[in-house]
Write an enzyme that holds these catalytic residues in place. Structure first.
Site, PDB file in Angstrom:
ATOM      1  N   ASP A   1       0.855  -1.189   0.000  1.00  0.00           N
ATOM      2  CA  ASP A   1       0.000   0.000   0.000  1.00  0.00           C
ATOM      3  C   ASP A   1       0.889   1.237   0.000  1.00  0.00           C
ATOM      4  O   ASP A   1       1.721   1.420   0.888  1.00  0.00           O
ATOM      5  CB  ASP A   1      -0.901  -0.007   1.233  1.00  0.00           C
ATOM      6  CG  ASP A   1      -2.086   0.934   1.094  1.00  0.00           C
ATOM      7  OD1 ASP A   1      -1.881   2.078   0.659  1.00  0.00           O
ATOM      8  OD2 ASP A   1      -3.215   0.517   1.406  1.00  0.00           O
TER       9      ASP A   1
ATOM     10  N   SER B   1      -7.347   4.014  -1.443  1.00  0.00           N
ATOM     11  CA  SER B   1      -7.112   2.580  -1.233  1.00  0.00           C
ATOM     12  C   SER B   1      -8.353   1.735  -1.466  1.00  0.00           C
ATOM     13  O   SER B   1      -8.246   0.586  -1.917  1.00  0.00           O
ATOM     14  CB  SER B   1      -6.578   2.343   0.184  1.00  0.00           C
ATOM     15  OG  SER B   1      -5.271   2.872   0.309  1.00  0.00           O
TER      16      SER B   1
ATOM     17  N   HIS C   1      -9.581  -2.805   7.139  1.00  0.00           N
ATOM     18  CA  HIS C   1      -9.121  -1.653   6.372  1.00  0.00           C
ATOM     19  C   HIS C   1      -9.389  -1.879   4.893  1.00  0.00           C
ATOM     20  O   HIS C   1      -9.728  -2.978   4.461  1.00  0.00           O
ATOM     21  CB  HIS C   1      -7.636  -1.396   6.634  1.00  0.00           C
ATOM     22  CG  HIS C   1      -7.277   0.048   6.675  1.00  0.00           C
ATOM     23  ND1 HIS C   1      -6.671   0.690   5.616  1.00  0.00           N
ATOM     24  CD2 HIS C   1      -7.456   0.989   7.639  1.00  0.00           C
ATOM     25  CE1 HIS C   1      -6.476   1.953   5.933  1.00  0.00           C
ATOM     26  NE2 HIS C   1      -6.941   2.169   7.151  1.00  0.00           N
TER      27      HIS C   1
ATOM     28  N   THR D   1      -7.806  -2.181   1.921  1.00  0.00           N
ATOM     29  CA  THR D   1      -7.217  -3.183   1.032  1.00  0.00           C
ATOM     30  C   THR D   1      -7.646  -4.599   1.377  1.00  0.00           C
ATOM     31  O   THR D   1      -8.140  -5.327   0.502  1.00  0.00           O
ATOM     32  CB  THR D   1      -5.689  -3.057   1.004  1.00  0.00           C
ATOM     33  OG1 THR D   1      -5.338  -1.738   0.578  1.00  0.00           O
ATOM     34  CG2 THR D   1      -5.085  -4.066   0.043  1.00  0.00           C
TER      35      THR D   1
ATOM     36  N   ASP E   1       2.211   2.819   3.299  1.00  0.00           N
ATOM     37  CA  ASP E   1       1.363   3.973   2.983  1.00  0.00           C
ATOM     38  C   ASP E   1       1.315   4.958   4.138  1.00  0.00           C
ATOM     39  O   ASP E   1       1.490   6.165   3.958  1.00  0.00           O
ATOM     40  CB  ASP E   1      -0.041   3.464   2.653  1.00  0.00           C
ATOM     41  CG  ASP E   1      -1.062   4.575   2.501  1.00  0.00           C
ATOM     42  OD1 ASP E   1      -0.991   5.312   1.510  1.00  0.00           O
ATOM     43  OD2 ASP E   1      -1.945   4.697   3.384  1.00  0.00           O
TER      44      ASP E   1
ATOM     45  N   HIS F   1       2.556   8.812   4.106  1.00  0.00           N
ATOM     46  CA  HIS F   1       1.672   9.942   4.408  1.00  0.00           C
ATOM     47  C   HIS F   1       2.364  10.907   5.366  1.00  0.00           C
ATOM     48  O   HIS F   1       2.241  12.126   5.238  1.00  0.00           O
ATOM     49  CB  HIS F   1       0.375   9.442   5.056  1.00  0.00           C
ATOM     50  CG  HIS F   1      -0.685   9.039   4.089  1.00  0.00           C
ATOM     51  ND1 HIS F   1      -1.326   9.929   3.266  1.00  0.00           N
ATOM     52  CD2 HIS F   1      -1.233   7.820   3.823  1.00  0.00           C
ATOM     53  CE1 HIS F   1      -2.235   9.289   2.532  1.00  0.00           C
ATOM     54  NE2 HIS F   1      -2.185   8.006   2.841  1.00  0.00           N
TER      55      HIS F   1
ATOM     56  N   HIS G   1      -1.194   2.224  -5.066  1.00  0.00           N
ATOM     57  CA  HIS G   1      -0.916   3.595  -5.502  1.00  0.00           C
ATOM     58  C   HIS G   1       0.391   4.013  -4.862  1.00  0.00           C
ATOM     59  O   HIS G   1       0.922   3.312  -3.999  1.00  0.00           O
ATOM     60  CB  HIS G   1      -2.032   4.559  -5.076  1.00  0.00           C
ATOM     61  CG  HIS G   1      -2.375   4.454  -3.621  1.00  0.00           C
ATOM     62  ND1 HIS G   1      -1.537   4.912  -2.635  1.00  0.00           N
ATOM     63  CD2 HIS G   1      -3.442   3.906  -2.982  1.00  0.00           C
ATOM     64  CE1 HIS G   1      -2.078   4.659  -1.446  1.00  0.00           C
ATOM     65  NE2 HIS G   1      -3.233   4.042  -1.628  1.00  0.00           N
TER      66      HIS G   1
ATOM     67  N   HIS H   1      -1.846  10.636  -1.544  1.00  0.00           N
ATOM     68  CA  HIS H   1      -1.473   9.748  -2.641  1.00  0.00           C
ATOM     69  C   HIS H   1      -1.091  10.556  -3.871  1.00  0.00           C
ATOM     70  O   HIS H   1      -1.419  11.736  -3.985  1.00  0.00           O
ATOM     71  CB  HIS H   1      -2.650   8.830  -3.008  1.00  0.00           C
ATOM     72  CG  HIS H   1      -3.172   8.035  -1.864  1.00  0.00           C
ATOM     73  ND1 HIS H   1      -4.390   7.391  -1.888  1.00  0.00           N
ATOM     74  CD2 HIS H   1      -2.660   7.765  -0.636  1.00  0.00           C
ATOM     75  CE1 HIS H   1      -4.599   6.761  -0.749  1.00  0.00           C
ATOM     76  NE2 HIS H   1      -3.565   6.985   0.030  1.00  0.00           N
TER      77      HIS H   1
END
Length: 498
Positions: free
Chosen positions: A42, A83, A134, A136, A268, A272, A312, A442
């Site tokens: 992710d 996501s 979550h 994914t 991910d 972030h 992504h 993203h």
């Protein structure tokens, strides 16, 4: 037909037609695969993979796979995806809107490749370093209009009948956030009543064996948002992605085969927050899990497919920074020894509750945990320049305030809604290494997709993330198309067929 037709340009036309038809048929008639692994980083794109290699000083296993593709990621209603939409594309082969999981933009429920594998008689495992509800992981078993319907997703986990879930926990098993209008009682009880063991102890996890039945494994320590701790913060008491993958293989291996999805979800989250070292460590942790699958592949090379991709890119990670020009200093990144999250939780929170805490008190912590030096030789790449010290002083002052306006554009550009001091520390360290960031969100850059094993060649080339699901359908022996779930006894008409 005249023999002259086969000469010159006409011969090459026939040759290319033959090659096109042969290639098309070989893709359509892909061999059915007994064991399928899908690894999803992710937030992981080319920069995250390459940064991890530079940090390690050697190749990641995923980057050595013989099939290497490039995959677009856009959502149905936005160029830069989220996501949930990306997971739906990877799992179901369709584009959907931001925030939607397992459904079309107009709300029709679509089967995932994991659900198709289960219907084929295969065992199914879903693993993630973030919470199991979550976006994914949910994309492979749940169907909801909004990704924050955590209670509904947990109930659908129970009803999925998948064989193995492992990683983080569940965020809202009692519907405290009121995101569901169909509360059915404690979701954990519903999961247990559906035949699952819920394991929260590592020793009990290690004792699990084939024949123990369906299981949900939750890491003993959930660091943030019901997720496993970042790899950089883990201890031997935690259950790594590699250990979860190894146990899933042990439990799920059977004569009908299995489908296992493994997500490195906190790559991910670290991106972030613009924390390169933490993201790199989680990328390496995902690669370690891939090594487990690779060892299995070497034992079953004629029956196994491993696919690695990302949903992504996150953070706009750039390998190169204006301040270092053409130079990079990835070796200095090894001086960071904890995540931004742990530093914030263990130190910044104490600072904010102490009125006597000064910047001078913080300086030793910055040096100890991130390696940045306030004094020393001018040729030391970790030595802070005067303007960098000013940035840290200003960030500390902002951290100590209780009324930060995160909606102020200037403040957001500096800190992105994260703790000002912590994100400034990681920015400075990353910049000194020759790493830059362009976003706290993203980005829309394509992600790499790698594969090895049976039918791996069909993952070469440039294609969309929905194509990954379609290619895996072929490997399951299923005609690649959108498969809708029956609703009120009536089959919903197909809207697409490839």
């Amino acid at each position: 037909m005249s023999k002259k037709w086969f000469k010159g340009k006409n011969f090459f036309i026939l040759f290319f037609i033959f090659c096109f038809v042969f290639t098309t048929l070989s893709i359509v008639e892909a061999k059915r695969v007994k064991y399928i692994f899908l690894f999803i980083g992710d937030g992981m794109a080319f920069p995250q993979r390459v940064a991890a290699e530079q940090y390690l000083g050697k190749k990641l296993l995923m980057n050595t796979f013989p099939a290497q593709g490039m995959t677009t990621t856009y959502a149905a209603n936005r160029f830069i995806t989220g996501s949930a939409a990306a997971a739906t594309a990877l799992a179901c082969g369709i584009k959907t809107n931001i925030g939607m999981i397992g459904i079309t933009p107009d709300g029709r429920i679509v089967k995932s490749i994991a659900e198709m594998a289960k219907e084929k008689g295969m065992k199914v495992g879903i693993i993630s370093s973030v919470s199991l509800d979550h976006a994914t992981p949910a994309g492979f078993y749940a169907h909801v209009k909004k990704r924050n319907q955590y209670y509904d997703i947990a109930v659908q986990l129970a009803k999925s009948n998948f064989d193995f879930f492992g990683g983080g926990g569940l965020k809202d098993t009692l519907n405290k956030k009121k995101n569901s209008v169909n509360f059915q009682g404690d979701a954990l009880k519903i999961i247990r009543d559906s035949g699952y063991q819920i394991i929260k102890d590592k020793q009990m996890f290690l004792k699990l064996k084939k024949g123990n039945g369906k299981v949900v494994v939750i890491n003993p320590w959930l660091q943030d948002a019901a997720a496993e701790p970042y790899s950089i913060d883990q201890t031997d008491k935690d259950i790594s992605l590699a250990e979860l993958t190894e146990k899933a293989i042990e439990i799920l291996d059977n004569r009908h085969g299995f489908f296992i999805m493994v997500e490195g979800g906190k790559i991910d989250w670290a991106c972030h927050a613009n924390d390169a070292v933490t993201a790199i460590k989680d990328t390496i942790a995902l690669d370690e899990a891939i090594k487990v699958a690779y060892n299995f592949y070497k034992q079953h090379p004629k029956d196994t497919l491993i696919v690695v991709t990302g949903d992504h890119e996150t953070g706009g990670l750039t390998l190169g920074f204006a301040g270092t020009k053409y130079a990079t200093y990835f070796d200095i990144l090894h001086r960071q020894n904890l995540s931004f999250r742990r530093f914030t939780d263990e130190f910044v929170k104490k600072m904010k509750t102490s009125k006597k805490f000064t910047f001078e008190d913080v300086m030793p912590l910055i040096s100890k945990y991130f390696g940045l030096q306030f004094t020393g030789s001018a040729d030391n790449p970790l030595l802070l320049k005067p303007y960098e010290v000013v940035e840290l002083v200003n960030a500390f002052a902002m951290t100590m305030k209780n009324n930060i306006d995160e909606h102020d554009p200037a403040t957001y550009l500096l800190y992105g809604g994260y703790d000002p001091l912590t994100v400034t520390i990681t920015h400075i360290l990353n910049n000194k290494a020759g790493i830059g960031w362009t976003s706290y969100k993203h980005t829309a850059v394509p992600v790499p997709t790698s594969a090895i094993g049976v039918n791996a060649g069909i993952f070469n080339g440039y294609y969309d993330n929905t194509d990954i699901a379609k290619k895996i359908m072929r490997c399951l022996g299923i005609k690649p198309k959108v498969y809708f779930v029956e609703k009120q006894g009536e089959k919903i008409k197909l809207v697409a067929n490839w």
